[in-house]
Design an enzyme around this catalytic site. Structure first.
Site, PDB file in Angstrom:
ATOM      1  CG  ASP A 393      -1.657   1.279   1.414  1.00 53.23           C
ATOM      2  OD1 ASP A 393      -2.378   1.651   0.478  1.00 53.23           O
ATOM      3  OD2 ASP A 393      -1.514   1.912   2.470  1.00 53.23           O
ATOM      4  CE  LYS A 394       0.207   7.337  -2.844  1.00 55.78           C
ATOM      5  NZ  LYS A 394       0.470   8.431  -1.845  1.00 55.78           N
ATOM      6  CB  THR A 395      -1.413   6.482   2.085  1.00 57.17           C
ATOM      7  OG1 THR A 395      -1.640   7.059   0.805  1.00 57.17           O
ATOM      8  CG2 THR A 395      -1.503   7.562   3.149  1.00 57.17           C
ATOM      9  N   GLY A 546      -5.202   4.056  -3.587  1.00 56.55           N
ATOM     10  CA  GLY A 546      -6.401   4.750  -4.029  1.00 56.55           C
ATOM     11  C   GLY A 546      -6.096   6.127  -4.576  1.00 56.55           C
ATOM     12  CG  ASP A 596      -4.298  -1.152   3.159  1.00 60.11           C
ATOM     13  OD1 ASP A 596      -4.551  -0.879   1.977  1.00 60.11           O
ATOM     14  OD2 ASP A 596      -3.620  -0.430   3.903  1.00 60.11           O
TER      15      ASP A 596
END
Length: 705
Positions: A393-395, A546, A596
């Site tokens: 996941d990025k954030t 997202g 997630d």
């Protein structure tokens, strides 16, 4: 939450849930090992968790009672007395009957879980460890009993007692190591507030439980409060932080007719929201259902130790029967033939096999904890050795999840210095708690900029903030504020920054744009090292978020990722993981948000960044306590070390049978070589010691620093 991944059975918890539980009350088969998360709710969740805790207490109690009873059994054993040379001191008339009584208590009380489990395995035509253990203790007890009551031979009561003790200890150690009960559904529910401010027709406000809300109700949400249910804004304007729910790295501006999600945090202004969905229709409930579906779709994997136990069961039965028949045909000495058969059955007893995996589990969970890795579901963790891809996941995972100033763009000739623009912005934003404000102030501090005090500060919900700075009105606002007032700002640099996914705010002095500040989610310093390390190990590294295509591509390019998925809605993250698995890849998912959770559940291995939400942590198979993406690499390395150690232990635990069983059967009796029960017990004990020592050596395995 997460996979219906097995966890025990002398090496996998699935064994405990499907086998060991049989020895207690004969239920729970089919529930697998996912104790209390995903597939259980409310009272059922607690019942299942309490049942597992009760099982652990039961194994512990049976172990200690059996150990106490085993001490006099060993003291009264002629074989032990002979070894110690104390026959004259401890032997007395009738001691065999005392030994029989004590051994009977151990057999019935300590051996009951294995006897019941063995019957269940036999009944289900699924032979495994329980059947092998029960077979060994039945033969040892039965043969020793008939010897006590008249048959010529030697008793095996001390072998029986120590076997049960070791098996109980192994199961107790194993179950304690995987006891971490999941509570994801409870954590999901905790995202929602307990009460809501419901507006009456006359304008007054009633505080009601969120369970009492119905579609069509109007609720007031004050600054800093959580949105109680999914709905639509009918009055007010504010920014809403829904990063923990949707993965968006920045607060989202909300005004009339915009939708809001239950569990999101209202930042600035007050909002009046019309409730649209409640109960099972809400976003949080749908996430819960997604996680449940992902769990229930998982197929159980078969444990190596259980397969070994099945082979040993077949070997023990076959070798025992052949030994009995062969010696009856050769010598027609019933007592000797039965003793040979009993020796074979006892020496095949899996003392070492029962501890081969649990001891490694106990060690690697401790090793993992020292390196910041909390292993919640063993089977998934152990499968990490064969991963093909890691999806981050990025954030909050590869990035800090906080705004950092990426560039300052002066827009006025009288304020051409970047620091001058940042100085004005920091003066105003130092009075605000907005994430963008914190990013600007942090950047000013890093540059050692001193800013003047701002007076008459005013928060402008949904638009920015303003204040008086050195006799000038200074505003820090978004593009919407400029558009409403038709203040033109045309600059190629700003278009490029916005095209990269950055958030751009504008600094106005006396309503004239004097500069712009581009902020973006900053990449963690450790992320590049984590990505490079994983790729050196032969894994593909991917990103799922997202956020926009531009924001995702910027991170992917900076870190050198193999693939990325942008603009992925929370309910579709699990779909992307499923697509990767359909491509034949074994996938780990690394994330930290509620959004997630379904993807963590869908992945072969779910890894949660520890600083993330409790829901993500409860969903995951492994939790990275230090919020360091490099620990993903350490997880892989520890899984490979663990697998190697388990294979070594299983080899030791079963390999000695290759030599011991034929000797116990008497294949070299013609040469005067017959393995006595005492020697057989020594060989079996030596194998157990080797397994225990080898498991401890896992502590010497070095992980990357």
């Amino acid at each position: 939450m997460q996979h219906d991944k097995q966890q025990a059975e002398a090496g996998s918890r699935e064994h405990h849930d499907e086998q060991a539980q049989h020895g207690h009350d004969g239920h729970d088969q089919g529930h697998g090992h996912d104790q209390g998360h995903g597939s259980h709710q409310g009272h059922g969740h607690h019942d299942h968790h309490d049942h597992h805790a009760q099982m652990v207490r039961d194994f512990r109690r049976r172990f200690w009672v059996s150990v106490v009873l085993s001490v006099p059994v060993l003291a009264l054993s002629p074989m032990i007395q002979s070894w110690l040379g104390v026959e004259a001191m401890l032997a007395f008339p009738g001691d065999a009957y005392v030994q029989f009584a004590l051994a009977t208590a151990i057999f019935l009380y300590g051996g009951w879980p294995f006897l019941k489990g063995g019957v269940d395995e036999l009944w289900s035509k699924n032979p495994g460890m329980m059947l092998l253990i029960s077979l060994a203790i039945v033969v040892a007890y039965g043969y020793s009993t008939v010897v006590v009551f008249g048959l010529q031979g030697r008793v095996f009561f001390w072998e029986l007692a120590t076997l049960i003790d070791v098996m109980l200890l192994g199961h107790w150690i194993e179950m304690r190591s995987v006891m971490g009960a999941s509570s994801a559904l409870k954590e999901l529910a905790a995202l929602l507030p307990d009460t809501a401010h419901r507006l009456r027709e006359d304008g007054d406000v009633d505080d009601v439980a969120i369970e009492d809300l119905t579609p069509g109700d109007r609720v007031l949400i004050k600054p800093g409060e959580k949105v109680p249910a999914d709905g639509t804004v009918i009055e007010g304007r504010s920014s809403v932080d829904q990063s923990l729910l949707t993965g968006e790295s920045k607060p989202v501006e909300k005004q009339q007719d915009d939708s809001v999600v239950g569990g999101a945090i209202n930042r600035d202004g007050s909002l009046t929201v019309r409730v649209e969905q409640t109960g099972q229709e809400t976003y949080v409930a749908q996430v819960t259902q997604l996680v449940q579906n992902a769990q229930q779709s998982k197929s159980r994997q078969q444990d190596v130790a259980n397969r070994a136990a099945r082979w040993l069961t077949a070997i023990a039965i076959t070798a025992g029967v052949l030994t009995l028949v062969a010696w009856l045909l050769i010598e027609r000495d019933v007592a000797f033939s039965i003793e040979r058969m009993a020796t074979v059955m006892v020496i095949t007893c899996p003392h070492a096999l029962g501890l081969a995996v649990p001891l490694v589990v106990a060690v690697y969970t401790a090793v993992g904890a020292r390196h910041g890795l909390l292993i919640r579901r063993r089977a998934a963790f152990e499968s990490a050795r064969s991963l093909d891809a890691v999806v981050f996941d990025k954030t909050g995972t590869l990035t800090e999840g906080t705004f950092g100033v990426r560039q300052v763009v002066p827009l006025d000739d009288n304020m051409a210095e970047e620091d001058a623009v940042l100085r004005l912005a920091a003066a105003v934003e130092s009075r605000s708690e907005h994430p963008i404000a914190r990013g600007i102030v942090s950047a000013a501090r890093q540059r050692d900029i001193r800013w003047p005090e701002a007076s008459d500060f005013e928060n402008m919900p949904g638009q920015g903030a303003r204040g008086q700075v050195e006799d000038h009105e200074v505003k820090v606002v978004n593009r919407g504020y400029l558009d409403e007032r038709e203040l033109p700002v045309d600059d190629d640099r700003l278009r490029e920054l916005q095209g990269q996914g950055d958030t751009v705010v504008f600094v106005l002095q006396n309503d004239e744009p004097v500069g712009a500040i581009a902020l973006g989610d900053t990449i963690r310093p450790e992320s590049r090292e984590a990505v490079d390390g994983l790729r050196r190990e032969g894994l593909r590294v991917m990103l799922i978020t997202g956020d926009s295509e531009a924001a995702a591509q910027r991170v992917a390019d900076e870190l050198g990722l193999d693939e990325y998925f942008a603009d992925v809605q929370p309910e579709h993250k699990a779909d992307r993981i499923r697509e990767l698995r359909d491509r034949g890849l074994r996938v780990a998912m690394v994330g930290d948000g509620v959004n997630d959770a379904p993807a963590l559940a869908e992945a072969d291995v779910g890894i949660a960044i520890g600083a993330g939400t409790q829901v993500a942590i409860e969903t995951a198979d492994v939790v990275l306590v230090r919020s360091d993406p490099r620990d993903t690499l350490r997880t892989l390395q520890l899984a490979r070390l663990t697998h190697r150690k388990m294979l070594q232990n299983l080899a030791w635990a079963t390999g000695y049978n290759v030599v011991a069983i034929p000797l116990a059967a008497g294949v070299l009796a013609w040469a005067g070589v017959v393995l006595s029960p005492a020697v057989g017990a020594l060989v079996m004990s030596a194998s157990t010691v080797i397994v225990a020592v080898n498991a401890r050596l896992l502590r010497l395995g070095e992980l990357s620093d």
